[in-house]
Design a protein around this motif. Structure first.
Motif, PDB file in Angstrom:
ATOM      1  N   ASP A 180      -5.698   0.236  -6.964  1.00  0.00           N
ATOM      2  CA  ASP A 180      -6.034   1.411  -6.168  1.00  0.00           C
ATOM      3  C   ASP A 180      -4.799   1.775  -5.348  1.00  0.00           C
ATOM      4  O   ASP A 180      -4.390   1.018  -4.457  1.00  0.00           O
ATOM      5  CB  ASP A 180      -7.214   1.086  -5.247  1.00  0.00           C
ATOM      6  N   ARG A 238      -4.241   3.631  -2.970  1.00  0.00           N
ATOM      7  CA  ARG A 238      -4.407   3.891  -1.535  1.00  0.00           C
ATOM      8  C   ARG A 238      -4.337   2.629  -0.687  1.00  0.00           C
ATOM      9  O   ARG A 238      -4.094   2.704   0.525  1.00  0.00           O
ATOM     10  CB  ARG A 238      -5.747   4.594  -1.290  1.00  0.00           C
ATOM     11  N   PHE A 250      -5.031  11.845   4.796  1.00  0.00           N
ATOM     12  CA  PHE A 250      -4.259  10.641   4.501  1.00  0.00           C
ATOM     13  C   PHE A 250      -4.030   9.722   5.699  1.00  0.00           C
ATOM     14  O   PHE A 250      -3.314   8.726   5.587  1.00  0.00           O
ATOM     15  CB  PHE A 250      -2.902  11.014   3.901  1.00  0.00           C
ATOM     16  N   ILE A 292      -4.789   5.895   4.965  1.00  0.00           N
ATOM     17  CA  ILE A 292      -4.332   5.319   3.694  1.00  0.00           C
ATOM     18  C   ILE A 292      -3.109   4.447   3.957  1.00  0.00           C
ATOM     19  O   ILE A 292      -2.018   4.956   4.213  1.00  0.00           O
ATOM     20  CB  ILE A 292      -3.997   6.425   2.675  1.00  0.00           C
TER      21      ILE A 292
END
Length: 359
Positions: A4, A6, A146, A149
C-alpha cells in the motif's frame, strides 16, 4: 512484492522482510536481488536500515528513486512560487522533451491557453501571500487529501524536514503528539543513515546500482523549479548527491564524472562509480524493448558497475581475454551502433551526437 503506497515505509519494510524470507525458503537461496523504482526505493532504504545486517541482499538496484527526497514536497514548508513565465516555459519544454506514446502533451498547452496561465498564477500568488488563506487551503483542501499519508511526508528532503514540520505545526496541519509524527520522524532518521547504510552494504559485498534520469523540467510550483528531473523526481535526490546544472543551462566544469553535455557531475554522488544516468527518459518510463530498457536490464544482471563495464569495453577493443564477463576474440574492425544518436566522446574530446562509430 505489492504494498500500500500510502503506508509508512518502515512498516512496509517489515512486510518486505517476511516476503524475502518466503522467497529464500522457496528457492533455497541465501540471497536475493532487490529492485525498487520510484517509491520502491524508499521502501528499500527502510529495509536496509532495519534488515541490512541479515546479509541476504546480493544486488540492490534503485531506479528513479526519491532516495533523499523530492522537491515537490517543499509544499510542506510552504515554499510556493507561481510565476507565469516559468509555467509557460515548463509547458513548452514538457511538450517537446517528454515523449510518452500514451498521452499527447500538447494538450497541456491548449489547456493552459484556455485557462489563461497569467491570470491563474496571479490568483495563486495572491493566495500564497495571504497567511489566513494559506492556512485555510492547507487545512480545508490539502489535509483531507494527503495530510495523514505517511509516505508523502517521507518524500520530504532531509534538509527540508525541520522547516516542513515547523511550518505545518504552526498552522495546525501536523500534531507532534500524533502517531503520524512518530512515523515520519523515524523515517527521517533512516534518511540520515542512508549514505552510511549503502556504503556498508557495498563494503559487505552487495552490488549496489543507482539509476537516475535527467534532462526534463521540474514541476513549477516552488523555488526548485529549475532543478534537473525525470519530470517528477529531482536528479540530485535520485542519484544521492549529483551536482546538476539548472534546466536549460550547463555546468562550467569538466572532469571524469561530468557528462558530455556538461549537465551532470556525478563526482559528488555518494557512489559515483555505481550511479548511472539516463537523459530524456521520463520517470520510470523504460518502455519494453527500448535501448534504455535493454541497458537497464544489463545493469540489473551484469555488469556490476561502470568500472566493470569499462573493463568489458577495453577487452572488446583490445581483443584481450582478460575478463570472465565476455568471450574474447580477434577482430580487425569494431563498430559501435545505436538506434538513437548519443553524445560521443573519444579521449576526452566531444565528437557530437552519433549513431555509428566509426562512421
Amino acid at each position: 512484492f505489492n504494498y500500500d503506497w500510502r503506508l509508512d515505509a518502515c512498516e512496509t519494510a517489515a512486510k518486505l522482510a517476511d516476503f524475502v524470507d518466503q522467497v529464500k525458503a522457496k528457492t533455497g537461496k541465501k540471497q536475493v536481488t532487490l529492485i525498487g523504482s520510484s517509491e520502491g526505493t524508499v521502501i528499500l532504504s527502510a529495509y536496509i536500515d532495519q534488515y541490512g545486517d541479515r546479509g541476504d541482499i546480493r544486488r540492490l538496484v534503485m531506479i528513479n528513486g526519491a532516495l533523499t527526497g523530492v522537491s515537490v514536497t517543499k509544499l510542506f514548508c510552504q515554499d510556493l512560487l507561481f510565476d507565469a513565465d516559468v509555467v509557460k516555459k515548463y509547458l513548452d519544454r514538457v511538450t517537446t522533451t517528454y515523449h510518452n506514446p500514451d498521452f499527447d502533451f500538447s494538450q497541456l498547452n491548449r489547456l493552459a491557453n484556455s485557462l489563461n496561465v497569467s491570470y491563474l498564477c496571479d490568483f495563486l500568488t495572491q493566495v500564497a501571500e495571504d497567511p489566513a488563506l494559506v492556512e485555510r487551503v492547507y487545512n480545508e483542501i490539502f489535509y483531507p487529501v494527503f495530510g495523514c499519508i505517511p509516505m508523502l511526508w517521507e518524500f520530504i528532503p532531509y534538509d527540508d524536514y525541520v522547516d516542513s514540520v515547523d511550518a505545518m505545526t504552526a498552522i495546525g496541519f501536523l500534531d507532534q503528539s500524533s502517531g503520524l509524527y512518530k512515523k515520519i520522524t523515524r523515517y527521517h532518521k533512516v534518511q540520515k543513515r542512508l549514505p552510511g547504510n549503502l556504503k556498508a552494504m557495498q563494503k559487505a559485498g552487495t552490488d549496489v546500482v543507482i539509476v537516475a534520469n535527467y534532462g526534463l523540467p521540474n514541476i513549477p510550483i516552488n523555488s526548485a523549479y529549475a532543478n534537473q528531473t525525470d519530470i517528477l523526481i529531482d536528479t540530485k535526490y535520485a542519484s544521492v548527491g549529483a551536482t546538476t546544472a539548472d534546466y536549460g543551462k550547463t555546468l562550467k566544469r569538466t572532469g571524469a564524472h561530468v557528462s558530455p553535455d556538461r549537465i551532470v557531475d556525478a563526482a559528488t554522488c555518494l557512489l559515483p562509480n555505481n550511479t548511472w544516468f539516463f537523459k530524456g527518459v521520463a520517470h520510470v518510463n523504460f518502455w519494453y524493448d527500448s535501448q534504455a530498457t535493454k541497458f537497464l536490464a544489463g545493469l540489473i544482471t551484469n555488469p556490476k558497475n561502470p568500472l566493470e563495464l569499462q573493463e568489458i569495453m577495453t577487452a572488446l577493443l583490445t581483443a584481450e581475454d582478460n575478463t570472465d564477463l565476455i568471450y574474447s576474440f580477434k577482430s580487425a574492425h569494431v563498430v559501435i551502433e545505436s538506434e538513437e544518436a548519443v553524445p560521443w566522446t573519444l579521449d576526452g574530446e566531444f565528437g557530437g551526437d552519433q549513431t555509428r562509430q566509426p562512421k
